[in-house]
Design a protein around this motif. Structure first.
Motif, mmCIF file in Angstrom:
data_model
loop_
_atom_site.group_PDB
_atom_site.id
_atom_site.type_symbol
_atom_site.label_atom_id
_atom_site.label_comp_id
_atom_site.label_asym_id
_atom_site.label_seq_id
_atom_site.Cartn_x
_atom_site.Cartn_y
_atom_site.Cartn_z
ATOM 1 N N ALA B 396 0.836 -1.205 0.000
ATOM 2 C CA ALA B 396 0.000 0.000 0.000
ATOM 3 C C ALA B 396 0.870 1.255 0.000
ATOM 4 C CB ALA B 396 -0.934 -0.013 1.210
ATOM 5 N N ASP B 397 1.930 1.234 0.812
ATOM 6 C CA ASP B 397 2.823 2.402 0.876
ATOM 7 C C ASP B 397 3.565 2.600 -0.441
ATOM 8 O OD1 ASP B 397 1.997 2.713 3.438
ATOM 9 O OD2 ASP B 397 3.817 1.884 4.371
ATOM 10 N N ALA B 401 3.356 5.850 -2.984
ATOM 11 C CA ALA B 401 4.532 6.597 -3.424
ATOM 12 C C ALA B 401 4.616 6.640 -4.953
ATOM 13 C CB ALA B 401 5.797 5.962 -2.835
ATOM 14 N N LEU B 402 4.240 5.539 -5.586
ATOM 15 C CA LEU B 402 4.225 5.509 -7.059
ATOM 16 C C LEU B 402 3.187 6.486 -7.593
ATOM 17 C CD1 LEU B 402 4.433 1.653 -7.784
ATOM 18 C CD2 LEU B 402 6.251 3.348 -8.109
ATOM 19 N N GLN B 403 2.041 6.503 -6.928
ATOM 20 C CA GLN B 403 0.958 7.410 -7.313
ATOM 21 C C GLN B 403 1.437 8.855 -7.346
ATOM 22 O OE1 GLN B 403 -2.469 5.631 -5.093
ATOM 23 N NE2 GLN B 403 -3.040 7.793 -4.995
ATOM 24 N N LYS B 404 2.219 9.216 -6.333
ATOM 25 C CA LYS B 404 2.752 10.586 -6.278
ATOM 26 C C LYS B 404 3.651 10.866 -7.483
ATOM 27 C CE LYS B 404 2.432 11.599 -1.399
ATOM 28 N NZ LYS B 404 2.872 10.662 -0.344
ATOM 29 N N ARG B 405 4.196 9.806 -8.054
ATOM 30 C CA ARG B 405 5.047 9.955 -9.227
ATOM 31 C C ARG B 405 4.266 9.744 -10.526
ATOM 32 N NH1 ARG B 405 7.697 8.686 -4.854
ATOM 33 N NH2 ARG B 405 9.873 9.301 -4.549
ATOM 34 N N GLY B 406 2.938 9.754 -10.422
ATOM 35 C CA GLY B 406 2.098 9.682 -11.615
ATOM 36 C C GLY B 406 1.894 8.285 -12.165
ATOM 37 N N ILE B 407 2.051 7.283 -11.298
ATOM 38 C CA ILE B 407 1.944 5.900 -11.790
ATOM 39 C C ILE B 407 0.974 5.096 -10.925
ATOM 40 C CG2 ILE B 407 3.224 3.729 -12.062
ATOM 41 C CD1 ILE B 407 5.687 5.614 -12.595
ATOM 42 N N LEU B 408 0.073 4.379 -11.574
ATOM 43 C CA LEU B 408 -0.773 3.416 -10.869
ATOM 44 C C LEU B 408 -0.082 2.059 -11.002
ATOM 45 C CD1 LEU B 408 -4.224 4.584 -12.259
ATOM 46 C CD2 LEU B 408 -3.211 5.121 -10.026
ATOM 47 N N SER B 434 6.604 0.981 -23.628
ATOM 48 C CA SER B 434 7.959 0.904 -23.050
ATOM 49 C C SER B 434 8.190 2.108 -22.140
ATOM 50 C CB SER B 434 9.013 0.899 -24.147
ATOM 51 O OG SER B 434 8.765 -0.177 -25.008
ATOM 52 N N LYS B 435 7.629 3.212 -22.530
ATOM 53 C CA LYS B 435 7.766 4.422 -21.723
ATOM 54 C C LYS B 435 7.126 4.228 -20.345
ATOM 55 C CE LYS B 435 6.367 8.946 -22.251
ATOM 56 N NZ LYS B 435 5.359 9.752 -22.923
ATOM 57 N N ASP B 436 5.952 3.622 -20.337
ATOM 58 C CA ASP B 436 5.283 3.327 -19.054
ATOM 59 C C ASP B 436 6.179 2.449 -18.191
ATOM 60 O OD1 ASP B 436 3.031 4.632 -20.021
ATOM 61 O OD2 ASP B 436 1.955 2.785 -20.530
ATOM 62 N N ILE B 437 6.750 1.435 -18.824
ATOM 63 C CA ILE B 437 7.578 0.487 -18.068
ATOM 64 C C ILE B 437 8.814 1.195 -17.521
ATOM 65 C CG2 ILE B 437 8.941 -1.635 -18.233
ATOM 66 C CD1 ILE B 437 6.898 -2.709 -20.228
ATOM 67 N N ASP B 438 9.433 2.038 -18.371
ATOM 68 C CA ASP B 438 10.610 2.797 -17.911
ATOM 69 C C ASP B 438 10.250 3.664 -16.703
ATOM 70 O OD1 ASP B 438 12.031 1.705 -19.971
ATOM 71 O OD2 ASP B 438 11.934 3.482 -21.270
ATOM 72 N N ALA B 439 9.116 4.336 -16.809
ATOM 73 C CA ALA B 439 8.718 5.240 -15.725
ATOM 74 C C ALA B 439 8.461 4.453 -14.437
ATOM 75 C CB ALA B 439 7.457 6.006 -16.139
ATOM 76 N N LEU B 440 7.779 3.314 -14.586
ATOM 77 C CA LEU B 440 7.503 2.491 -13.403
ATOM 78 C C LEU B 440 8.805 2.029 -12.752
ATOM 79 C CD1 LEU B 440 5.539 0.802 -11.587
ATOM 80 C CD2 LEU B 440 5.821 -1.045 -13.240
ATOM 81 N N CYS B 441 9.746 1.558 -13.569
ATOM 82 C CA CYS B 441 10.996 1.034 -13.020
ATOM 83 C C CYS B 441 11.788 2.134 -12.303
ATOM 84 C CB CYS B 441 11.840 0.398 -14.119
ATOM 85 S SG CYS B 441 11.084 -1.115 -14.743
ATOM 86 N N ALA B 442 11.812 3.294 -12.930
ATOM 87 C CA ALA B 442 12.537 4.402 -12.308
ATOM 88 C C ALA B 442 11.913 4.748 -10.960
ATOM 89 C CB ALA B 442 12.512 5.615 -13.239
ATOM 90 N N VAL B 447 11.371 4.182 -4.698
ATOM 91 C CA VAL B 447 10.487 4.015 -3.536
ATOM 92 C C VAL B 447 10.636 2.684 -2.807
ATOM 93 C CG1 VAL B 447 8.811 5.595 -4.554
ATOM 94 C CG2 VAL B 447 8.486 3.142 -4.812
ATOM 95 N N VAL B 448 11.161 1.661 -3.470
ATOM 96 C CA VAL B 448 11.265 0.367 -2.789
ATOM 97 C C VAL B 448 12.512 0.352 -1.917
ATOM 98 C CG1 VAL B 448 11.605 -2.116 -3.125
ATOM 99 C CG2 VAL B 448 9.964 -0.878 -4.539
#
Lengths: 499, 454, 128
Positions: B396-397, B401-408, B434-442, B447-448
């Motif tokens: 959940a945390d 944190a991902l949400q704050k970075r614009g990612i669900l 691929s852009k979504d994946i890059d953003a998620l990974c970054a 945050v992890v």
């Protein structure tokens, strides 16, 4: 110009050639690149057509389908009124259309506000304490309501309350829902005025009574004028009153089920609130309850709170989905509501306001009475009194004179460019035709329909065979339903030897 | 009023014909039930203003503008524009249930095609014209099995969608039917040993298994479990929450399912915050008399010409009333039409390719995210387009944190499985870039928390 | 038309033919014609014990469904399997090939609760 003709349209499975599909996505991967081959499906026997062929196929099928957009559709109890296009347009806004049901509440505030606003408006309009937008259709809400009743009585230790009372004019969903919720059904015979008699009702009330389900106006289009007494009698016996909202189009701004003493109710947004029926669904069936049943509503419940802790200022509110409702019967469906339809219903509410909705109901009643008095001279109307949004006529006399039945009249109307009324319902009226014009039809259209109906009846008396042979102008003649039921053919199968 | 045609003159003429002086006389209700309070409804708005307001609401659904890895029973797939161009034709959109077959041949044929598509995808004999959604399809399928076996207990795998199980419980509470759950193996699959044991112990009407299961894992049903179905006389029900997977994996019929229930939202139906979607029920022909909802049949007209009609209606509520197999009346015909057009446009190769693109994207995603320090793939089994990522601390945390970075980032599994509060259910479809994946990974890298031991 | 004289009848429009301890049960011509085209008959399983006038099956026509009540108590010994593929037999030959099921009669005295051909004739005359 292309004229829709009546030749057979091959099934999509009988069209196309392998190699004509797969155009929308990159094709740089194979399933077997990632998954063990023994886990994969060997064959996928689906047809492949060009986009043009698919567009033509379904365009042609649409041309063989009668909708409100095609013509007058006086199908009783179904409220086939105009479906405004702006409703579809707003439901299709990407911010609403593309929202994932598991999107966090704080990022779905627009959607939650729409749900909350509709819920509050319906509660006020129908006099209930709260609504749940969870049920997908009227019958689904009936089931939810009866599950609420079951839990309510169980919490009170009244396990003896196992009987649901249903008038003989009720929609078939009422008794079917009662059975699905594990209740016993008692059918109540209507009196000669087409209403539930208070004494008849009293005779079946007892400490086994759980719920009495009523439609008001009922399916004969008549207002149950003893409703206050009926509700009192049921409450005195310890039971709950359920309002089937299929006919709510007659009531808006005029009367409220809550004021009549109903504890539970549903609405069919696809009837009263102009959601397109789409060939039989999807609909939406909000479920309303009185104060003492609010805590049993299905989950999730949409809640709102203002930043200052009140619920007053609508623009500073925060909305959320509450899944933690201990007494709730639980969820009725995969996700929260038929949201796209909630959007449509709220748009309709905005377009009308209270005065507009009141006019809707008033003019629906005006239209029905107008058609009723115009039809009465040539077709029996078994309840010759002021009706609400619909009325019933009967072909019983005509059948005796000419052999022409309600179904034959229905088919002859199809030839004259009108959809048929509801036939053979309610069950207590022989050769019944149930006519609901709705308020969006103009006097000209009603006059044309009345003239067509008169012509059908006159023709039936003069030359019944003509009516018995109807319809003649549709793509197929009368369909052999007996054969369909005796030899069910419910799917296409590839001819032998073809894969 | 926007949708009312009546002029003052029309009203006067109509009242005159009826023989009353005013509409008030028509709508008079007994004093005892007159309005106790004036309803509080927003004042009417012009159409231009309605559109503006809804645009504002839509604009505050910020989730729709973010990169999303949400799935869990509702999937973002590509919808060719031809679908809506056809489905929104007024003849389809504004028709009622096709009771008058002669003027509904087009829609009836389309539903007959839908029934056929569902049969071809599931490998079963018959399918109905649709039910509300996947969860209610499961509940209705279970009721079919209760009637077929005269038993009062249902067995369901814990890997079946938690919302579907919850709805099954709501329905079963009404019928005093008990539900038992089959536990999971540590690998995220239904425990076959526990399943066999349960079948040999209790007399269950049905056993419900989902594949791909809620964790995205492709479940297989071993021979000895199939034998246990037969020995116990229990009706196996296949549950499908991601219908696209039917294009990839062996049919439910092939492992012995007698009933297949599921959700076909993936076939062109909008996410729309949860509905309307479209449930389906398919079954072997033995269950024909018990299948709920509308059925379209092919027959002939009086002149012997091919024609379609609603059939076997004597099963249904409007005739059978309290003896009906189900109370369903309204179904999801329009969503079924959308799905039918989607399948026609995609064709076999298009659908299979779409499935391959999903698998490809999901595997790309898993490779990237499981390489991030602190993250690991929770279950190793073959999966379709979703998988479970363990992030080593509160999911959940991490998601916040991902949400704050614009990612669900996906679904917090702790919401449904208390032992998985460190786990995220992540989904990739052909729409994942691929852009979504890059953003998620970054973002995940930021945050992890990396365990101290590393 | 006149009712076959060698049968007994129930108020629910079933007929029964009694041969020593076996009863053959069907629905009357009046019943089949009121129902219209019969499309499906749901019969009790062989071996089931049924009680007089209890619900033992369902008859479906295209647009109606009606319950079937056994006129006598007993154990079901045989059902008419031909109806599975040809339910229209009930319409064509209600008193012959369209029989529904057979019972091993439990209590022959129960036939006193049934109607004679004449009384049944009166019953349907009233109904019409």
């Amino acid at each position: 110009m292309y004229q829709p003709r009546s030749e057979r349209i091959p099934l999509i499975f009988e069209q196309g050639q392998p190699g004509r599909a797969n155009r929308y996505l990159p094709s740089d991967a194979q399933l077997s690149d990632y998954l063990p081959a023994e886990n994969l499906r060997a064959e996928l026997p689906l047809p492949e057509s060009t986009e043009l062929d698919v567009v033509r196929h379904y365009t042609r099928l649409s041309q063989r389908t009668f909708g409100i957009d095609t013509g007058f559709y006086p199908l009783g109890s179904c409220t086939m009124k105009y479906n405004p296009r702006v409703n579809d347009a707003v439901a299709n806004l990407p911010g609403l259309r593309d929202l994932h049901p598991f999107a966090p509440d704080e990022l779905s505030q627009g959607a939650l506000r729409i749900m909350y606003e509709l819920e509050r408006s319906l509660a006020s309009l129908f006099g209930m304490a709260a609504f749940s937008l969870n049920p997908a259709a009227g019958a689904h809400a009936e089931l939810a309501a009866l599950l609420i009743a079951k839990k309510y009585f169980s919490d009170r230790g009244e396990l003896n309350r196992q009987t649901v009372i249903v008038p003989d004019t009720a929609h078939g969903t009422n008794p079917a829902s009662a059975s699905m919720a594990g209740f016993r059904v008692v059918s109540l015979k209507s009196d000669e005025r087409g209403r539930v008699g208070v004494d008849t009702l009293r005779a079946v009330l007892g400490d086994d009574t759980a719920v009495c389900m009523m439609t008001n106006p009922n399916t004969l289009g008549l207002f149950e004028d003893h409703i206050a007494e009926i509700a009192r009698a049921v409450h005195d016996a310890g039971g709950l009153m359920y309002y089937d909202g299929a006919n709510a189009n007659a009531l808006m701004g005029i009367a409220r089920p809550g004021d009549m003493g109903f504890d539970l109710m549903h609405l069919n947004l696809h009837k009263t609130f102009t959601i397109p029926h789409g060939g039989g669904g999807a609909g939406a069936g909000p479920l309303g309850v009185a104060e003492h049943l609010v805590e049993y509503l299905p989950t999730p419940v949409v809640r709102a709170i203002a930043k200052d802790g009140s619920t007053a200022n609508e623009d500073s509110r925060t909305y959320w989905l509450d899944f933690d409702v201990p007494k709730s019967i639980g969820p009725m469906r995969s996700f929260w509501s038929n949201f796209a339809h909630i959007v449509r219903a709220l748009a309709y509410l905005y377009a009308n306001g209270l005065e507009g909705l009141t006019d809707v109901s008033r003019l629906a009643v005006l239209n029905a009475n107008y058609v009723r008095v115009k039809v009465a001279p040539f077709l029996e109307t078994p309840y010759p009194e002021i009706c609400q949004h619909e009325f019933v006529a009967s072909a019983q006399e005509l059948k005796k004179q000419s052999g022409v039945r309600a179904v034959d009249i229905a088919k002859a109307l199809l030839d004259r460019g009108f959809h048929a009324p509801t036939m053979y319902f309610p069950l207590i009226v022989p050769e019944c035709l149930m006519i609901e014009p709705t308020e969006t039809e103009s006097k000209e259209t009603l006059d044309q329909f009345i003239a067509a109906l008169e012509d059908v009846v006159a023709t039936a008396k003069r030359d019944p065979q003509q009516i018995l042979d109807a319809p003649q102008r549709t793509v197929v003649a009368r369909v052999d339903e007996t054969r369909a039921a005796r030899q069910p053919d419910l799917r296409w199968r590839a001819p032998a030897g073809v894969t | 009023m926007p949708y009312l045609p009546h002029t003052k003159r029309d009203i006067a003429q109509m009242l005159d014909a009826i023989g009353v002086a005013s509409i008030d006389e028509l709508v008079r209700v007994p004093a005892a039930v007159a309005l106790r309070a004036k309803p509080e409804i927003v004042a009417a708005l012009p159409e231009s203003e309605i559109v503006r307001r809804f645009e504002e609401f839509a604009g505050s659904d910020r989730a729709t503008t973010m990169a999303s890895f949400l799935g869990a029973g509702a999937y973002r797939h590509y919808c060719p524009p031809a679908i809506m161009a056809l489905a929104m034709r007024g003849e389809f959109l504004t028709s009622y249930t096709p009771y008058q077959a002669e003027v509904s041949q087009g829609y009836l044929q389309a539903i007959y095609e839908w029934q056929t598509y569902i049969c071809l995808l599931t490998g079963l004999d018959i399918a109905d014209a649709s039910v509300y959604d996947g969860a209610t399809a499961l509940a209705e399928g279970a009721i079919m099995a209760l009637a077929a076996t005269n038993r009062k207990k249902i067995l369901v795998s814990r890997a079946v969608h938690p919302n579907y199980r919850a709805v099954l419980k709501t329905y079963c509470d009404g019928l005093d039917v008990a539900i038992d759950e089959v536990p999971l193996l540590p690998g995220g699959m239904t425990d076959p040993q526990a399943l066999r044991d349960a079948l040999s112990r209790g007399s269950y009407a049905a056993v419900a298994l989902q594949s791909p299961n809620f964790f995205g894992i492709v479940e297989t049903v071993p021979e000895d479990v199939r034998d246990a179905f037969k020995r116990s006389g229990t009706v196996p029900i296949a549950v499908v929450a991601e219908a696209l997977a039917l294009a990839a994996f062996p049919t439910p019929a092939s492992w012995g399912a007698q009933i297949c229930v599921g959700e076909a939202q993936s076939f062109g139906v909008a996410l729309a915050y949860g509905g309307p979607y479209v449930g389906f029920i398919a079954c072997t022909s033995d269950h024909l008399r018990r299948i709920p909802g509308r059925l379209v049949g092919r027959t002939v007209d009086r002149n012997g010409k091919e024609a379609y009609v609603l059939t076997l209606q004597a099963r249904e509520q409007h005739i059978r009333r309290e003896r009906a197999t189900s109370n369903i009346c309204t179904n999801q015909a329009h969503c079924a039409l959308i799905a039918t057009i989607y399948l026609a446009l995609m064709g076999a190769s298009g659908l299979r390719n779409c499935a391959a693109q999903n698998v490809k994207r999901a595997h790309e995603l898993v490779k990237r995210v499981s390489a991030i320090p602190g993250c690991r793939l929770q279950f190793e089994a073959p999966f379709f387009n979703e998988f479970v990522l363990n992030v080593g601390s509160s999911a959940a945390d991490v998601l916040k944190a991902l949400q704050k970075r614009g990612i669900l980032g996906g679904l917090d599994l702790g919401r449904f499985y208390h032992e998985m509060s460190d786990c995220i259910l992540m989904t990739a479809t052909e729409m994942t870039t691929s852009k979504d994946i890059d953003a998620l990974c970054a973002a995940l890298q930021e945050v992890v928390r990396v365990p101290a031991s590393l | 038309m006149a009712q076959p004289p060698d049968l007994l009848y129930s108020r629910e429009h079933e007929w029964v033919r009694i041969d020593s301890d076996t009863a053959t049960i069907g629905i009357t011509d009046y019943a089949q014609s009121s129902l219209g085209d019969i499309v499906y008959v749901e019969l009790p399983k062989v071996g089931t014990q049924v009680a007089q006038f209890s619900n033992t099956g369902v008859i479906e026509s295209v647009k109606a469904v009606s319950d079937l009540y056994t006129p006598l108590s007993g154990e079901v010994t045989e059902v008419n399997e031909a109806l599975e593929n040809d339910p229209a037999l009930v319409n064509r030959e209600p008193f012959a090939g369209g029989w529904l099921f057979k019972l091993q009669v439990k209590d022959s005295k129960q036939s006193e609760n049934l109607l004679s051909p004449d009384s049944y004739e009166e019953l349907i005359a009233e109904a019409q």
